[in-house]
Motif scaffolding. Structure first.
Motif, PDB file in Angstrom:
ATOM      1  N   LEU A 123      11.674 -53.697  -5.771  1.00  0.00           N
ATOM      2  CA  LEU A 123      12.125 -54.829  -4.951  1.00  0.00           C
ATOM      3  C   LEU A 123      11.167 -55.103  -3.804  1.00  0.00           C
ATOM      4  O   LEU A 123      10.707 -54.194  -3.123  1.00  0.00           O
ATOM      5  N   VAL A 151      10.357 -58.284  -0.644  1.00  0.00           N
ATOM      6  CA  VAL A 151      10.851 -59.520  -0.063  1.00  0.00           C
ATOM      7  C   VAL A 151       9.787 -60.068   0.889  1.00  0.00           C
ATOM      8  O   VAL A 151       9.108 -59.306   1.575  1.00  0.00           O
ATOM      9  N   HIS A 162       6.346 -62.226  -9.023  1.00  0.00           N
ATOM     10  CA  HIS A 162       6.658 -61.821 -10.397  1.00  0.00           C
ATOM     11  C   HIS A 162       5.402 -61.494 -11.186  1.00  0.00           C
ATOM     12  O   HIS A 162       5.361 -60.518 -11.931  1.00  0.00           O
ATOM     13  N   TRP A 164       6.476 -57.482  -9.234  1.00  0.00           N
ATOM     14  CA  TRP A 164       7.530 -57.156  -8.285  1.00  0.00           C
ATOM     15  C   TRP A 164       8.785 -57.934  -8.659  1.00  0.00           C
ATOM     16  O   TRP A 164       8.729 -58.941  -9.351  1.00  0.00           O
ATOM     17  N   GLN A 165       9.921 -57.484  -8.094  1.00  0.00           N
ATOM     18  CA  GLN A 165      11.158 -58.229  -8.230  1.00  0.00           C
ATOM     19  C   GLN A 165      11.522 -58.762  -6.854  1.00  0.00           C
ATOM     20  O   GLN A 165      11.544 -58.005  -5.888  1.00  0.00           O
ATOM     21  N   ASN A 166      11.802 -60.059  -6.767  1.00  0.00           N
ATOM     22  CA  ASN A 166      12.073 -60.674  -5.465  1.00  0.00           C
ATOM     23  C   ASN A 166      13.516 -60.423  -5.043  1.00  0.00           C
ATOM     24  O   ASN A 166      14.458 -60.901  -5.672  1.00  0.00           O
ATOM     25  N   ALA A 167      13.700 -59.663  -3.951  1.00  0.00           N
ATOM     26  CA  ALA A 167      15.042 -59.310  -3.498  1.00  0.00           C
ATOM     27  C   ALA A 167      15.802 -60.517  -2.952  1.00  0.00           C
ATOM     28  O   ALA A 167      17.030 -60.516  -2.928  1.00  0.00           O
ATOM     29  N   GLN A 216      18.711 -62.096  -4.831  1.00  0.00           N
ATOM     30  CA  GLN A 216      20.037 -61.460  -4.808  1.00  0.00           C
ATOM     31  C   GLN A 216      20.944 -62.092  -3.761  1.00  0.00           C
ATOM     32  O   GLN A 216      22.153 -61.901  -3.782  1.00  0.00           O
ATOM     33  N   LEU A 253      19.704 -54.959   1.480  1.00  0.00           N
ATOM     34  CA  LEU A 253      18.926 -55.105   0.240  1.00  0.00           C
ATOM     35  C   LEU A 253      18.020 -53.908   0.008  1.00  0.00           C
ATOM     36  O   LEU A 253      17.744 -53.532  -1.119  1.00  0.00           O
ATOM     37  N   PRO A 286      14.654 -53.324   0.330  1.00  0.00           N
ATOM     38  CA  PRO A 286      13.477 -53.485  -0.527  1.00  0.00           C
ATOM     39  C   PRO A 286      12.437 -52.396  -0.261  1.00  0.00           C
ATOM     40  O   PRO A 286      12.422 -51.803   0.824  1.00  0.00           O
ATOM     41  N   ARG A 327       1.621 -52.416  -5.365  1.00  0.00           N
ATOM     42  CA  ARG A 327       2.771 -51.937  -6.140  1.00  0.00           C
ATOM     43  C   ARG A 327       2.432 -50.623  -6.835  1.00  0.00           C
ATOM     44  O   ARG A 327       3.201 -49.663  -6.783  1.00  0.00           O
TER      45      ARG A 327
END
Lengths: 329, 283
Positions: free
Chosen positions: B163, B165, B185, B189-192, B195, B212, B214, B274
């Motif tokens: 995660l 952000v 992406h 990464w995954q964008n928090a 959510q 969150l 992150p 990452r």
């Protein structure tokens, strides 16, 4: 007896609002669980939210509110003028200007106490200026007009300095300084304001006797052994310390210093000495309540706490002006 | 009579040849009214085609081609400043002042506007569009192909994306339906922020950010080192507490304000960060 009951009731109100302020936020916080977690294990998320975000907000709201109520009561007692309050006569805008100069031009980076000090100097200079301009027994109109002029001047200076500040976000923050804001203040901010606030409060300790004597007139007070010059300076310094620290932390939260002493004065039988502690409690309750209010109102961006105090205070101010006019007739 | 006829003829010929000639000949005095147009002009146009850039092009924090931009005069986007350059093409941003654009059009100056891209595909479209406007379509195609090749090498599917952000002044952030959201992406990464239901742009409250949790925050400070409450938010104590001290990835603001080939550099940097942060935690 009735006085102690009033103090007890107000204290209970402040305590309730303080705990509510800890509980209310983006999401409800299981406060007991969070408090236990913060004692045993500082690494839990709820503990961080409680101790680093909600606790400083509630503590700052409490102390700033108390300062505003206290300074309003002291100033009204000193000037024997029901419309005097640090925000109306311009002390608060002087403090805000001092804070803006130090913060936005990067001077507090090396020495953090420069922020409350500059704010204090700003409050002191504007209050002195008002005292000099209006003289010892100023009429209501003179005081208010002087306040309007000082507030307009300080407001223009704030606007100018924020416009010229190096940060691209500075200009948009004028609203934080003119309406007051408690969002995302931290414990660092609280520890920075605390010594100056306490010093201001301590200076006001025991001025009750002097204010009582002063309510009989300046000459009578002198014959009763009150050193009015010293009293004047003491209140001036106290307002500079406490209000300077408060405004440097939250900006100008208006009308609290005007409204609170007014509402409470009949309840303490118009005694300027007893008015001081209850005004501190009342101010704390009003700011805590307004700060809970801005969190409960669903709005896209955060609403400033001064919006709510002004919505309550401004009509009240108009009512006072109308009443003073009828009394003159 | 003969004189009159020849006048008509020459006028007709002038109009005809002038009309068809202008369509083919690339503009020679282009004025930009937008920082991102500045960058794409420097990237694609011949230097002598550029008459003026915006004032922000000379700001090293905002302008990627700051050094090259110093060679050109600037304007602040007012019609009266643009006119003395006698432009044969003005390119403005999507949100240029409507009145200014209308005034320029009324005075007979061709004005084109460039949209703000919300995805890498729209970035390619913008590069292609500027390439066509300045008469360098092949140059634009080559740049787009190079970007696509680097992108294909850089992005590989990640099984459990960590995660992250974007957290900027005043807590502003981006969602998936934005260019920077797509960049996150692509870098695995995954964008928090998604959510919290943030789709393109939005604000994250400090408390929500902490909930969150992150792994990293991306900060791309414009004019770092200046003070405002908005910028001071990133130094809040709650972000430094032992439980939650997210890694802060700094990306220079000149790489994130406008679109261009440097976006692939950003993706590569985010991917390297990452890999560095998740090494040992994921197989």
């Amino acid at each position: 007896m009735r006085y102690s009951l009033l103090v007890a009731l107000l204290s209970a109100l402040v305590l309730t609002l303080f705990i509510s302020s800890l509980m209310i936020g983006r999401n409800p916080l299981p406060i007991w669980q969070a408090a236990q977690a913060s004692l045993h294990d500082t690494s839990s998320i709820v503990a961080i939210i409680l101790t680093e975000i909600r606790l400083p907000r509630a503590l700052i709201g409490l102390s700033v509110g108390a300062t505003l109520g206290l300074c309003g009561a002291a100033m009204q007692g000193l000037l024997r003028n029901p419309l005097a309050s640090p925000d109306l006569i311009g002390s608060a805008s002087g403090a805000a200007l001092g804070a803006i100069i130090v913060l936005y031009y990067g001077w507090q980076a090396n020495f953090s106490y420069l922020l409350p000090l500059a704010s204090m100097v700003g409050a002191l200079l504007t209050t002195l200026l008002i005292f000099v301009l209006t003289g010892r027994s100023a009429g209501i109109t003179t005081l208010i007009l002087a306040g309007v002029a000082i507030n307009a001047l300080m407001g223009a200076m704030m606007s100018l300095l924020l416009n010229l500040a190096p940060s691209p976000y500075a200009m948009r923050e004028l609203v934080l300084w003119t309406l007051g804001d408690l969002t995302d203040r931290s414990m660092d901010d609280f520890w920075l304001m605390l010594p100056f606030t306490v010093l201001g409060w301590l200076l006001l300790l025991g001025i009750g006797h002097g204010l009582r004597a002063l309510s009989l007139g300046e000459q009578t007070a002198s014959t009763l052994g009150v050193q009015t010059l010293w009293l004047r300076w003491r209140i001036l310094l106290a307002i500079a310390f406490a209000l300077g620290a408060a405004v440097a932390t939250t900006g100008m939260i208006g009308f609290v210093g005007l409204v609170v002493p007014h509402l409470l004065r009949p309840l303490v039988q118009y005694d300027p000495a007893r008015l001081l502690p209850v005004s501190a409690l009342g101010g704390a309750a009003l700011v805590l309540a307004a700060d809970i209010g801005v969190r409960l109102i669903p709005s896209e961006s955060t609403l400033q706490v001064g919006v709510l105090t002004a919505l309550v205070g401004a009509p009240f101010f108009l009512h006072l002006i109308l009443r003073s006019r009828y009394e003159q007739i | 009579m003969v004189f009159r006829f020849s006048l008509w003829l020459s006028l007709f010929l002038m109009l005809f040849s002038g009309g068809s000639g202008a369509e083919n000949a690339p503009p020679q005095r282009i004025v930009s009214m937008n920082l991102c147009v500045d960058q794409l002009l420097i990237l694609l146009a011949e230097p002598q085609q550029i008459a003026a850039l915006t004032q922000l092009a000379h700001d090293p924090d905002a302008s990627y081609y700051y050094q090259k931009a110093l060679a050109y005069p600037t304007n602040k986007g007012l019609a009266e400043e643009v006119l003395p350059f006698k432009p044969d093409l003005v390119i403005a941003g999507e949100y240029a002042h409507v009145a200014t654009v209308q005034l320029l059009k009324k005075l007979g100056i061709p004005v084109e506007t460039l949209p703000i891209p919300n995805s890498l595909n729209e970035v390619f479209n913008n590069i292609r569009r500027i390439g066509e406007l300045v008469g360098q379509p092949e140059r634009a195609t080559t740049i787009i192909q190079q970007m696509q090749q680097r992108l294909a090498q850089a992005s590989a599917p990640v099984s459990n994306a960590p995660l992250v952000v974007v957290y900027e002044a005043n807590g502003y952030t981006v969602g998936d339906a934005s260019l920077r959201g797509e960049i996150l992406h692509q870098a695995g990464w995954q964008n928090a922020a998604t959510q919290l239901g943030i789709n393109s742009y939005g604000q994250i409250a400090l408390e929500d950010l902490i909930r969150l949790k992150p792994l990293a925050l991306i900060d791309s400070p414009y004019r770092a080192g200046t003070y405002s409450r908005a910028q001071a938010l990133l130094a809040h104590r709650a972000l430094k507490s032992s439980a939650f001290s997210p890694h802060i990835i700094q990306i220079p603001s000149k790489l994130t304000i406008c679109e261009g080939p440097w976006l692939i550099d950003v993706i590569e940097q985010l991917q390297a960060e990452r890999l560095k942060l998740t090494v040992g935690t994921t197989p």
